[in-house]
Motif scaffolding. Structure first.
Motif, PDB file in Angstrom:
ATOM      1  N   ALA A  43       0.839  -1.203   0.000  1.00  0.00           N
ATOM      2  CA  ALA A  43       0.000   0.000   0.000  1.00  0.00           C
ATOM      3  C   ALA A  43       0.871   1.250   0.000  1.00  0.00           C
ATOM      4  CB  ALA A  43      -0.916   0.003   1.224  1.00  0.00           C
ATOM      5  N   PRO A  44       0.677   2.168  -0.958  1.00  0.00           N
ATOM      6  CA  PRO A  44       1.493   3.389  -0.998  1.00  0.00           C
ATOM      7  C   PRO A  44       1.056   4.448   0.010  1.00  0.00           C
ATOM      8  CG  PRO A  44      -0.058   3.376  -2.826  1.00  0.00           C
ATOM      9  CD  PRO A  44      -0.222   2.065  -2.114  1.00  0.00           C
ATOM     10  N   PHE A  45      -0.139   4.294   0.574  1.00  0.00           N
ATOM     11  CA  PHE A  45      -0.637   5.253   1.566  1.00  0.00           C
ATOM     12  C   PHE A  45      -1.766   4.585   2.364  1.00  0.00           C
ATOM     13  CE2 PHE A  45      -2.536   6.130  -2.601  1.00  0.00           C
ATOM     14  CZ  PHE A  45      -3.882   5.888  -2.349  1.00  0.00           C
ATOM     15  N   ASP A  46      -2.144   5.215   3.478  1.00  0.00           N
ATOM     16  CA  ASP A  46      -3.305   4.740   4.237  1.00  0.00           C
ATOM     17  C   ASP A  46      -4.554   4.953   3.393  1.00  0.00           C
ATOM     18  OD1 ASP A  46      -1.452   4.414   6.194  1.00  0.00           O
ATOM     19  OD2 ASP A  46      -2.259   5.914   7.565  1.00  0.00           O
ATOM     20  N   GLY A  47      -5.361   3.921   3.268  1.00  0.00           N
ATOM     21  CA  GLY A  47      -6.555   4.094   2.444  1.00  0.00           C
ATOM     22  C   GLY A  47      -7.535   2.952   2.606  1.00  0.00           C
ATOM     23  N   GLU A  48      -8.523   2.955   1.724  1.00  0.00           N
ATOM     24  CA  GLU A  48      -9.576   1.940   1.742  1.00  0.00           C
ATOM     25  C   GLU A  48      -9.703   1.328   0.356  1.00  0.00           C
ATOM     26  OE1 GLU A  48     -14.341   1.984   2.501  1.00  0.00           O
ATOM     27  OE2 GLU A  48     -13.075   2.907   4.041  1.00  0.00           O
ATOM     28  N   ILE A  49      -9.787   0.000   0.317  1.00  0.00           N
ATOM     29  CA  ILE A  49      -9.925  -0.698  -0.956  1.00  0.00           C
ATOM     30  C   ILE A  49     -11.373  -0.559  -1.423  1.00  0.00           C
ATOM     31  CG2 ILE A  49      -9.794  -2.930  -2.120  1.00  0.00           C
ATOM     32  CD1 ILE A  49      -7.632  -3.702  -0.065  1.00  0.00           C
ATOM     33  N   VAL A  50     -11.550   0.119  -2.546  1.00  0.00           N
ATOM     34  CA  VAL A  50     -12.892   0.375  -3.064  1.00  0.00           C
ATOM     35  C   VAL A  50     -13.325  -0.716  -4.041  1.00  0.00           C
ATOM     36  CG1 VAL A  50     -14.288   1.988  -4.411  1.00  0.00           C
ATOM     37  CG2 VAL A  50     -12.659   2.851  -2.728  1.00  0.00           C
ATOM     38  N   THR A  51     -12.389  -1.149  -4.897  1.00  0.00           N
ATOM     39  CA  THR A  51     -12.722  -2.147  -5.921  1.00  0.00           C
ATOM     40  C   THR A  51     -11.570  -3.123  -6.092  1.00  0.00           C
ATOM     41  OG1 THR A  51     -13.962  -0.443  -7.115  1.00  0.00           O
ATOM     42  CG2 THR A  51     -13.534  -2.495  -8.288  1.00  0.00           C
TER      43      THR A  51
ATOM     44  N   GLU B  20      -7.995  21.864   1.411  1.00  0.00           N
ATOM     45  CA  GLU B  20      -7.707  20.569   2.032  1.00  0.00           C
ATOM     46  C   GLU B  20      -8.271  20.556   3.444  1.00  0.00           C
ATOM     47  OE1 GLU B  20      -3.837  18.515   1.372  1.00  0.00           O
ATOM     48  OE2 GLU B  20      -3.623  18.762   3.545  1.00  0.00           O
ATOM     49  N   SER B  21      -8.868  19.423   3.816  1.00  0.00           N
ATOM     50  CA  SER B  21      -9.471  19.307   5.142  1.00  0.00           C
ATOM     51  C   SER B  21      -9.318  17.878   5.646  1.00  0.00           C
ATOM     52  CB  SER B  21     -10.949  19.686   5.093  1.00  0.00           C
ATOM     53  OG  SER B  21     -11.546  19.550   6.374  1.00  0.00           O
ATOM     54  N   THR B  22      -9.309  17.742   6.951  1.00  0.00           N
ATOM     55  CA  THR B  22      -9.222  16.419   7.570  1.00  0.00           C
ATOM     56  C   THR B  22     -10.614  15.807   7.688  1.00  0.00           C
ATOM     57  OG1 THR B  22      -7.272  17.076   8.843  1.00  0.00           O
ATOM     58  CG2 THR B  22      -8.471  15.144   9.611  1.00  0.00           C
ATOM     59  N   ASN B  23     -10.725  14.568   7.241  1.00  0.00           N
ATOM     60  CA  ASN B  23     -11.990  13.848   7.329  1.00  0.00           C
ATOM     61  C   ASN B  23     -12.060  13.078   8.647  1.00  0.00           C
ATOM     62  OD1 ASN B  23     -14.478  12.900   6.569  1.00  0.00           O
ATOM     63  ND2 ASN B  23     -13.738  11.571   4.940  1.00  0.00           N
ATOM     64  N   HIS B  24     -13.251  12.772   9.083  1.00  0.00           N
ATOM     65  CA  HIS B  24     -13.430  12.039  10.344  1.00  0.00           C
ATOM     66  C   HIS B  24     -14.427  10.901  10.132  1.00  0.00           C
ATOM     67  CE1 HIS B  24     -11.259  15.136  12.572  1.00  0.00           C
ATOM     68  NE2 HIS B  24     -11.957  16.030  11.900  1.00  0.00           N
ATOM     69  N   PRO B  25     -14.178   9.757  10.764  1.00  0.00           N
ATOM     70  CA  PRO B  25     -15.133   8.650  10.626  1.00  0.00           C
ATOM     71  C   PRO B  25     -16.402   8.925  11.409  1.00  0.00           C
ATOM     72  CG  PRO B  25     -13.330   8.044  12.100  1.00  0.00           C
ATOM     73  CD  PRO B  25     -12.999   9.395  11.550  1.00  0.00           C
ATOM     74  N   ASP B  26     -17.528   8.563  10.795  1.00  0.00           N
ATOM     75  CA  ASP B  26     -18.821   8.673  11.450  1.00  0.00           C
ATOM     76  C   ASP B  26     -19.321   7.248  11.662  1.00  0.00           C
ATOM     77  OD1 ASP B  26     -21.229   9.469  12.458  1.00  0.00           O
ATOM     78  OD2 ASP B  26     -22.137   9.852  10.503  1.00  0.00           O
ATOM     79  N   SER B  27     -19.173   6.767  12.890  1.00  0.00           N
ATOM     80  CA  SER B  27     -19.434   5.366  13.193  1.00  0.00           C
ATOM     81  C   SER B  27     -18.424   4.532  12.407  1.00  0.00           C
ATOM     82  CB  SER B  27     -20.879   5.024  12.823  1.00  0.00           C
ATOM     83  OG  SER B  27     -21.191   3.754  13.333  1.00  0.00           O
ATOM     84  N   ASN B  28     -18.891   3.664  11.501  1.00  0.00           N
ATOM     85  CA  ASN B  28     -17.973   2.816  10.739  1.00  0.00           C
ATOM     86  C   ASN B  28     -17.667   3.385   9.362  1.00  0.00           C
ATOM     87  OD1 ASN B  28     -16.531   0.667  11.555  1.00  0.00           O
ATOM     88  ND2 ASN B  28     -18.000  -0.906  10.950  1.00  0.00           N
ATOM     89  N   HIS B  29     -18.184   4.579   9.079  1.00  0.00           N
ATOM     90  CA  HIS B  29     -18.047   5.158   7.749  1.00  0.00           C
ATOM     91  C   HIS B  29     -17.486   6.579   7.874  1.00  0.00           C
ATOM     92  CE1 HIS B  29     -20.340   1.788   6.088  1.00  0.00           C
ATOM     93  NE2 HIS B  29     -21.130   1.921   7.150  1.00  0.00           N
ATOM     94  N   TRP B  30     -17.030   7.089   6.725  1.00  0.00           N
ATOM     95  CA  TRP B  30     -16.445   8.425   6.723  1.00  0.00           C
ATOM     96  C   TRP B  30     -17.538   9.481   6.636  1.00  0.00           C
ATOM     97  CZ3 TRP B  30     -11.523   8.925   8.025  1.00  0.00           C
ATOM     98  CH2 TRP B  30     -10.668   7.836   7.843  1.00  0.00           C
ATOM     99  N   LEU B  31     -17.288  10.608   7.297  1.00  0.00           N
ATOM    100  CA  LEU B  31     -18.273  11.685   7.320  1.00  0.00           C
ATOM    101  C   LEU B  31     -18.396  12.338   5.950  1.00  0.00           C
ATOM    102  CD1 LEU B  31     -20.097  12.951   9.453  1.00  0.00           C
ATOM    103  CD2 LEU B  31     -18.330  14.666   9.862  1.00  0.00           C
TER     104      LEU B  31
END
Length: 312
Positions: free
Chosen positions: A188-196, A277-288
């Motif tokens: 993984a080249p960065f922190d992320g989420e596998i979409v497909t 640019e802004s920091t995202n935050h998780p909302d429960s188990n998903h991103w806001l």
């Protein structure tokens, strides 16, 4: 009033116009100091991770929706042949290094030349004491033996230089073999989420074939358009912003950010792109905030008036 001096009338009129201009400018500045524009949320990093080497996909440890950290193993292509090639390259490199470090040939040629020199000197001394004690043919052969061994020293030294170059070549081959192994391990080249996920395990992959789509959600961008007639690039670059998003059932959230990019290209109707640019935050188990959301962005230009004046 009818009795008012004309000069006084002009003075009062100028005073009123001046006050109107001052209040108009202040109101204009106040509006521009807190302007809201339409924008869209986009991902900072949204990439398709490709295969870097040909082979069969033997490991695919994560599923769609999994969150991964930078450096995690995302996929592995069959590397048995590459590992064997690396092992061979490693052994040949060690052998070449051992040969380069050895000075046996130099030491042997040096000792042999000294013996030959003594043998030649003794033959010369014998002929000096007793003329013809050593035949001229034997004397020339002893001289040749000595000089041949002197040249053997030089050859052994030159072979040592070539051996050093061979070590470097073998080291480069070993690095290439190691890279061939590494190219079959997709990290993984960065922190992320596998979409497909595109291929399935056991499928054959060629270099460049997409393996998965990886998206970074913890840091997001908001892009919008502003008018070049209202703001110069230097007046918005680096400014703070507030991003507003309306979620389901009228729920509204906001996040602070900063303008990190201002396009130098002016489009039709005099508009140009800005990106915050802004920091995202998780909302429960998903991103806001999620890429693709249509939203608004308020950019704060409290010092707009002074900034604009300084550019004139």
């Amino acid at each position: 009033t009818p009795n008012t001096n004309p000069a006084m009338q002009r003075f009062h009129l100028l005073t009123v116009l001046t006050l109107l201009i001052i209040f108009g400018v202040k109101n204009s500045h106040a509006t521009r100091a807190d302007e809201t524009i339409a924008c869209q949320i986009i991902a900072q990093n949204d990439v398709r991770i490709p295969a870097e080497a040909p082979g069969v996909l033997i490991e695919l440890p994560f599923k769609e929706g999994a969150r991964v950290k930078k450096g995690d193993l995302l996929a592995k292509i069959d590397d048995h042949e590459a590992l064997a090639a690396f092992e061979i390259a490693e052994i040949t490199h060690l052998a070449a290094k051992k040969r380069a470090e050895s000075d046996i040939e130099v030491r042997y040629a040096d000792m042999a030349s000294k013996v030959a020199k003594v043998d030649w000197d003794q033959a010369i001394a014998a002929n000096r004491d007793h003329k013809g004690a050593v035949a001229d043919e034997d004397l020339r052969r002893k001289e040749l033996d000595y000089k041949r061994l002197v040249l053997q020293i030089e050859k052994a030294q030159n072979d040592g230089v070539l051996a050093d170059f061979d070590v470097k070549v073998k080291a480069a081959e070993m690095r290439a073999a190691k890279m061939a192994v590494e190219h079959r391990q997709i990290l993984a080249p960065f922190d992320g989420e596998i979409v497909t996920l595109f291929p399935k395990k056991s499928e054959w992959l060629s270099p460049g074939d997409p393996i998965m789509r990886l998206v970074q959600f913890d840091t997001l961008h908001a892009e919008g358009l502003i008018n070049s007639r209202d703001y110069d690039p230097g007046q918005v670059d680096g400014r703070p912003v507030t991003i507003h998003v309306e979620l389901t059932k009228g729920r509204k959230v906001k996040a602070s950010g900063k303008i990190v990019y201002v396009s130098q290209i002016v489009r039709a109707r005099g508009i140009y792109l800005i990106r915050a640019e802004s920091t995202n935050h998780p909302d429960s188990n998903h991103w806001l905030f999620r890429p693709g959301l249509e939203t608004t962005m308020t950019h704060h230009l409290e010092n707009y008036g002074s900034s604009r004046a300084s550019t004139r």
